[in-house]
Motif scaffolding. Sequence first.
Motif, mmCIF file in Angstrom:
data_model
loop_
_atom_site.group_PDB
_atom_site.id
_atom_site.type_symbol
_atom_site.label_atom_id
_atom_site.label_comp_id
_atom_site.label_asym_id
_atom_site.label_seq_id
_atom_site.Cartn_x
_atom_site.Cartn_y
_atom_site.Cartn_z
ATOM 1 N N GLN A 9 0.837 -1.209 0.000
ATOM 2 C CA GLN A 9 0.000 0.000 0.000
ATOM 3 C C GLN A 9 0.874 1.262 0.000
ATOM 4 O O GLN A 9 0.582 2.215 -0.702
ATOM 5 N N PHE A 10 1.936 1.241 0.813
ATOM 6 C CA PHE A 10 2.854 2.379 0.866
ATOM 7 C C PHE A 10 3.482 2.614 -0.508
ATOM 8 O O PHE A 10 3.521 3.748 -0.999
ATOM 9 N N ASN A 11 3.987 1.552 -1.127
ATOM 10 C CA ASN A 11 4.620 1.676 -2.444
ATOM 11 C C ASN A 11 3.633 2.194 -3.490
ATOM 12 O O ASN A 11 3.992 3.037 -4.324
ATOM 13 N N ALA A 12 2.400 1.710 -3.446
ATOM 14 C CA ALA A 12 1.377 2.183 -4.391
ATOM 15 C C ALA A 12 1.066 3.659 -4.145
ATOM 16 O O ALA A 12 0.892 4.441 -5.094
ATOM 17 N N ALA A 13 0.997 4.060 -2.879
ATOM 18 C CA ALA A 13 0.727 5.467 -2.544
ATOM 19 C C ALA A 13 1.869 6.356 -3.022
ATOM 20 O O ALA A 13 1.631 7.446 -3.567
ATOM 21 N N MET A 14 3.106 5.918 -2.849
ATOM 22 C CA MET A 14 4.246 6.709 -3.318
ATOM 23 C C MET A 14 4.263 6.787 -4.840
ATOM 24 O O MET A 14 4.620 7.820 -5.407
ATOM 25 N N ALA A 15 3.866 5.713 -5.505
ATOM 26 C CA ALA A 15 3.784 5.736 -6.971
ATOM 27 C C ALA A 15 2.730 6.747 -7.421
ATOM 28 O O ALA A 15 2.949 7.493 -8.385
ATOM 29 N N ARG A 16 1.591 6.780 -6.704
ATOM 30 C CA ARG A 16 0.550 7.774 -7.036
ATOM 31 C C ARG A 16 1.076 9.186 -6.793
ATOM 32 O O ARG A 16 0.833 10.090 -7.586
ATOM 33 N N PHE A 17 1.815 9.380 -5.696
ATOM 34 C CA PHE A 17 2.366 10.700 -5.384
ATOM 35 C C PHE A 17 3.334 11.144 -6.484
ATOM 36 O O PHE A 17 3.298 12.284 -6.930
ATOM 37 N N ALA A 18 4.201 10.236 -6.909
ATOM 38 C CA ALA A 18 5.218 10.569 -7.913
ATOM 39 C C ALA A 18 4.628 10.781 -9.305
ATOM 40 O O ALA A 18 5.140 11.589 -10.078
ATOM 41 N N SER A 19 3.549 10.086 -9.619
ATOM 42 C CA SER A 19 3.010 10.152 -10.985
ATOM 43 C C SER A 19 1.894 11.174 -11.167
ATOM 44 O O SER A 19 1.543 11.496 -12.298
ATOM 45 N N ASN A 20 1.333 11.670 -10.085
ATOM 46 C CA ASN A 20 0.207 12.599 -10.191
ATOM 47 C C ASN A 20 0.656 13.998 -9.778
ATOM 48 O O ASN A 20 0.855 14.276 -8.599
ATOM 49 N N ARG A 21 0.774 14.863 -10.751
ATOM 50 C CA ARG A 21 1.227 16.240 -10.520
ATOM 51 C C ARG A 21 0.287 17.027 -9.609
ATOM 52 O O ARG A 21 0.677 18.025 -9.014
ATOM 53 N N LEU A 22 -0.934 16.558 -9.458
ATOM 54 C CA LEU A 22 -1.894 17.258 -8.605
ATOM 55 C C LEU A 22 -1.432 17.321 -7.146
ATOM 56 O O LEU A 22 -1.731 18.288 -6.448
#
Length: 193
Positions: A9-22
Amino acid sequence: MDLTEKQEQFNAAMARFASNRLYTLFGRFVASANIFLQIYLLYRVWHYSIGVVGQTFAFMAAYVLADFINGFVHIYMDNNDRYDSIAGPLVANFHMHHKIPRYKKNNLAVVYFNETGSKVWLVGYLLTVLLFVEMGLPPFLSYILVYIGILSSLAEVSHYLCHTSTAKMSILLGNMGVLLAKRQHAHHHLENN
């Protein structure tokens, strides 16, 4: 939930943080809102005369309260593991400060802006203070609440200096307890890795 699932879950959240400019834009919006409100509130209360002694006591009270509030929020965030929520990427990014304890060297004004962008709670706090000030809160209390809002951002500068500065003044102020002390804070990082 087991540790492996939480790590995923942490890795997926960090991937969302890194890929979503919002998320970056949201941080800039939060920083801008916080700084605008800090300046505006200071402007709104500046005409109140509470004297040098009143200012000194208001600042000292705000210093103690801001330290407590920011410590409380930090502890809450350290123990928040809701990586699957909409705020999950922000929570995961916050947790990265334990994994990457070295900050990129920057001007302190840039640090103030960037780190203020992670203080989502501060926007609500400052808006509430604005409401109270507009309703006629007593001047002494107004100053305390405004100073808490400003010192909450300065707490992040203190954190930055604790991680990056080797300046004698920074170390001295840390040892005196005015800024975050390196030794005390290192203990916090060792416990939370």
